[in-house]
Design an enzyme around this catalytic site. Structure first.
Site, PDB file in Angstrom:
ATOM      1  N   LYS A  76      21.185  67.244  21.784  1.00  0.00           N
ATOM      2  CA  LYS A  76      22.125  68.054  20.915  1.00  0.00           C
ATOM      3  C   LYS A  76      22.506  67.252  19.790  1.00  0.00           C
ATOM      4  O   LYS A  76      22.681  68.090  18.709  1.00  0.00           O
ATOM      5  CB  LYS A  76      23.270  68.309  21.899  1.00  0.00           C
ATOM      6  CG  LYS A  76      23.039  69.255  23.118  1.00  0.00           C
ATOM      7  CD  LYS A  76      24.132  69.425  24.142  1.00  0.00           C
ATOM      8  CE  LYS A  76      24.878  68.249  24.794  1.00  0.00           C
ATOM      9  NZ  LYS A  76      23.860  67.395  25.718  1.00  0.00           N
ATOM     10  N   ASP A 129      31.424  67.382  18.792  1.00  0.00           N
ATOM     11  CA  ASP A 129      30.771  66.845  20.168  1.00  0.00           C
ATOM     12  C   ASP A 129      31.704  67.244  21.287  1.00  0.00           C
ATOM     13  O   ASP A 129      32.951  67.018  21.044  1.00  0.00           O
ATOM     14  CB  ASP A 129      30.346  65.327  20.210  1.00  0.00           C
ATOM     15  CG  ASP A 129      29.328  65.179  21.257  1.00  0.00           C
ATOM     16  OD1 ASP A 129      28.814  66.015  22.028  1.00  0.00           O
ATOM     17  OD2 ASP A 129      28.977  64.063  21.361  1.00  0.00           O
TER      18      ASP A 129
END
Length: 380
Positions: A92, A137
């Site tokens: 990611k 994040d």
């Protein structure tokens, strides 16, 4: 006798070198070089691919994201906000960096836990430049007040700054330049619907196939200057739990073993010996995984058993068992999640070299756990 008098001449000279003109000491000279302390993270960052064409695996997400970015580039405008979800270690953060790289725009990196007040987010957003990428994040861990401010910023590119308190408080709208938010989360279900709806593209990353992991490992070995053959690469890939981060970490440990105890070549023999040393078995299970299976089969007769009880039995926090060990064990068919708790599947008994009891033969027929149901339903 004073402390200085007890020092050797070399120690006294080193101490004098740190002493400033006013007699105090400069502590920075005693701080360990942060690059050395964080060597593993630096190496991991260096192994990240920079462009989408270098990204192995996740073909659907890669192709979809490539289309979104190329269309935005041709329009000359920032792309829609991007949400990336999936288990840890699947890429990611790497994809978020690629968004900025593909657009040739700067990126600002922060995390949900770091933004606990709306003022923190307002200060961050107001400093963005046009077209900049903001990577958040663990976005599901933002505070509620910051989330509500982010709604407006993502949709209308403005934030309301409240000046004053009480009845005299005034909201001053602050216009923001167009930007792109890239959010990453391991728990997409915890994101509130209003926030999810503001992402124009959502990509879910799944575990990697062994062939894709082998491609990643070959590239990593080349970047690390490691000599490796296909047998060693295949052995590491098969034990990497479908996760590139784990694969790269195991490659570095096998490299260490090969350099110290072997010929320097990462082959099947080196992989077997190194992974045995680091408690990674042929199925990719590590110490925690096997502890969970041992507790389920030997202590609780195969279950079902509650998550908190299972965590106590293995000496770990419930979150650690649920987020680190359980996803892989469930995916590989070792553990079954039921409304009454976790149960060992026949595969778990066989992996431990135990006879499968008759009760475990019917575990596969137990209803699976509903992840959307309210939490806290497992008994202890």
């Amino acid at each position: 006798m004073s402390g200085d008098a007890e020092l050797t001449a070399a120690e006294r000279a080193a101490l004098d070198a740190l002493r400033t003109e006013d007699g105090s000491f400069d502590a920075t000279g005693r701080v360990v070089d942060p690059v050395e302390v964080d060597d593993e993270r630096v190496v991991e960052a260096a192994l990240r691919p920079r462009r989408l064409e270098e990204f192995a695996g996740q073909p659907k997400v890669r192709d979809q994201l490539s289309l979104v970015l190329e269309a935005a580039r041709r329009r000359g405008s920032p792309p829609d906000h991007v949400l990336l979800s999936g288990p840890p270690g699947l890429g990611k953060t790497t994809l978020a960096m690629m968004v900025a790289s593909e657009l040739d725009r700067p990126i600002r990196v922060t995390s949900g836990p770091a933004i606990q007040h709306a003022g923190d987010l307002a200060a961050l957003l107001s400093s963005l430049v046009e077209g900049e990428v903001l990577f958040l994040d663990e976005i599901h861990r933002m505070s509620r007040s910051a989330e509500e401010m982010l709604y407006l910023a993502m949709e209308d590119f403005r934030v309301d700054v409240v000046v004053g308190k009480g009845p005299g408080a005034t909201a001053i709208p602050l216009e923001l330049p167009p930007f792109t938010v890239v959010g990453a989360t391991t728990r997409a279900g915890l994101l509130p619907a209003p926030l999810r709806d503001r992402f124009g593209f959502t990509g879910h990353l799944d575990f990697y196939e062994v062939a894709d992991l082998m491609t990643i490992l070959r590239r990593s070995a080349r970047l690390l200057g490691v000599e490796a053959d296909d047998t060693g690469i295949a052995e590491i890939a098969s034990r990497s739990r479908g996760t590139p981060r784990i694969a790269n970490r195991l490659l570095r440990r096998v490299r260490d073993w090969a350099q110290v105890h072997g010929s320097g070549l990462v082959d099947e023999e080196a992989a077997h010996a190194a992974l045995a040393l680091f408690d990674v078995d042929a199925a990719g299970l590590d110490r925690l995984d096997r502890a969970v299976l041992e507790a389920l089969c030997r202590r609780f007769g195969g279950g079902p058993v509650g998550l908190s009880t299972l965590a106590v039995a293995v000496g770990e926090e419930s979150d650690t068992v649920e987020t680190v060990a359980e996803p892989f064990l469930v995916r590989e068919g070792f553990v079954i999640r039921t409304p009454r708790g976790r149960a060992a599947a026949p595969k778990a008994w066989r992996h431990l070299g135990l006879s499968v009891p008759r009760s475990a033969m019917t575990q596969d027929a137990l209803p699976l756990d509903d992840d959307d149901a309210p939490t806290g339903r497992f008994t202890s």
